[in-house]
Design an enzyme around this catalytic site. Structure first.
Site, short mmCIF file in Angstrom:
data_model
loop_
_atom_site.label_atom_id
_atom_site.label_comp_id
_atom_site.label_asym_id
_atom_site.label_seq_id
_atom_site.Cartn_x
_atom_site.Cartn_y
_atom_site.Cartn_z
N TRP A 11 13.83 -22.02 3.18
CA TRP A 11 13.91 -20.66 2.68
C TRP A 11 15.29 -20.12 3.00
O TRP A 11 15.79 -20.30 4.11
CB TRP A 11 12.83 -19.79 3.32
CG TRP A 11 12.65 -18.47 2.66
CD1 TRP A 11 13.14 -17.28 3.11
CD2 TRP A 11 11.99 -18.20 1.43
NE1 TRP A 11 12.80 -16.28 2.23
CE2 TRP A 11 12.09 -16.83 1.18
CE3 TRP A 11 11.31 -19.00 0.51
CZ2 TRP A 11 11.54 -16.23 0.07
CZ3 TRP A 11 10.76 -18.40 -0.60
CH2 TRP A 11 10.87 -17.03 -0.82
N HIS A 28 6.95 -7.66 6.89
CA HIS A 28 6.92 -9.12 6.95
C HIS A 28 8.06 -9.65 7.82
O HIS A 28 7.87 -10.55 8.65
CB HIS A 28 7.00 -9.69 5.52
CG HIS A 28 6.98 -11.17 5.45
ND1 HIS A 28 8.12 -11.93 5.43
CD2 HIS A 28 5.95 -12.05 5.40
CE1 HIS A 28 7.80 -13.20 5.37
NE2 HIS A 28 6.49 -13.31 5.34
N ARG A 52 27.51 -14.88 9.00
CA ARG A 52 27.14 -15.58 10.23
C ARG A 52 26.84 -17.06 10.01
O ARG A 52 26.47 -17.76 10.93
CB ARG A 52 25.95 -14.88 10.87
CG ARG A 52 26.27 -13.45 11.26
CD ARG A 52 25.05 -12.69 11.74
NE ARG A 52 24.70 -13.13 13.07
CZ ARG A 52 23.46 -13.14 13.54
NH1 ARG A 52 22.46 -12.75 12.80
NH2 ARG A 52 23.22 -13.54 14.77
#
Length: 160
Positions: free
Chosen positions: A29, A95, A134
């Site tokens: 993901w 979530h 990042r």
């Protein structure tokens, strides 16, 4: 979120990392981020002299699955350290909070319940731009930092 690049790799003071065995679990993901984190970690491990066949990469569907896969690898007794790589970007529902908290707790459990260092490399950013920054962008690559941490923890354990 870090505001400086902490990923400038400096060779470690480990006499011989060639025997280290490292498992890397990568969430598919947000792979536009996790692939970069994986690549940064892999490159750093190889630069430090770890043999390519001592590094095993395993893919899982999402960040939540990092816990199971990391724990299973830690329990094998084969790996000296396991790096869990994922990326969760905040959305409009809670979530994000549940997944980030669960993964943090799961990786913590791996460290407490096994004798293998499990390295937390889960980006938990508010925006896609922060994640990109990042994972090889302006703020470095947290995958590099995770690899350095893994090697330092293996060396720490061997020095006990």
């Amino acid at each position: 979120m870090a505001t400086v690049n902490l990923s400038d790799y400096q060779p470690l003071k480990i006499s011989d990392a060639s025997s280290f065995r490292i498992g890397i679990v990568v969430s598919e993901w947000n792979d536009f981020v996790t692939d970069n984190l994986r690549d940064g970690a892999l490159e750093t491990l190889l630069k430090e002299g770890i043999k390519e066949d001592h590094i095993k990469i395993f893919n899982v569907p999402g960040a939540f699955e990092l816990n199971y896969a990391t724990m299973q690898l830690c329990k094998t007794g084969y790996f000296d350290a396991v790096i869990a790589i994922g990326c969760v970007i905040r959305g409009e529902t809670p979530h994000f909070d549940y997944v980030c908290s669960a993964v943090a707790q799961g990786i913590k459990d791996c460290n407490i319940l096994t004798d293998v260092p499990a390295i937390f490399c889960l980006l938990t950013d508010d925006t896609k731009e922060q994640s990109i920054a990042r994972s090889g962008g302006l703020l470095g690559n947290k995958g590099i930092e995770a690899a350095v941490t893994a090697m330092q923890m293996v060396a720490f354990k061997r020095d006990l």
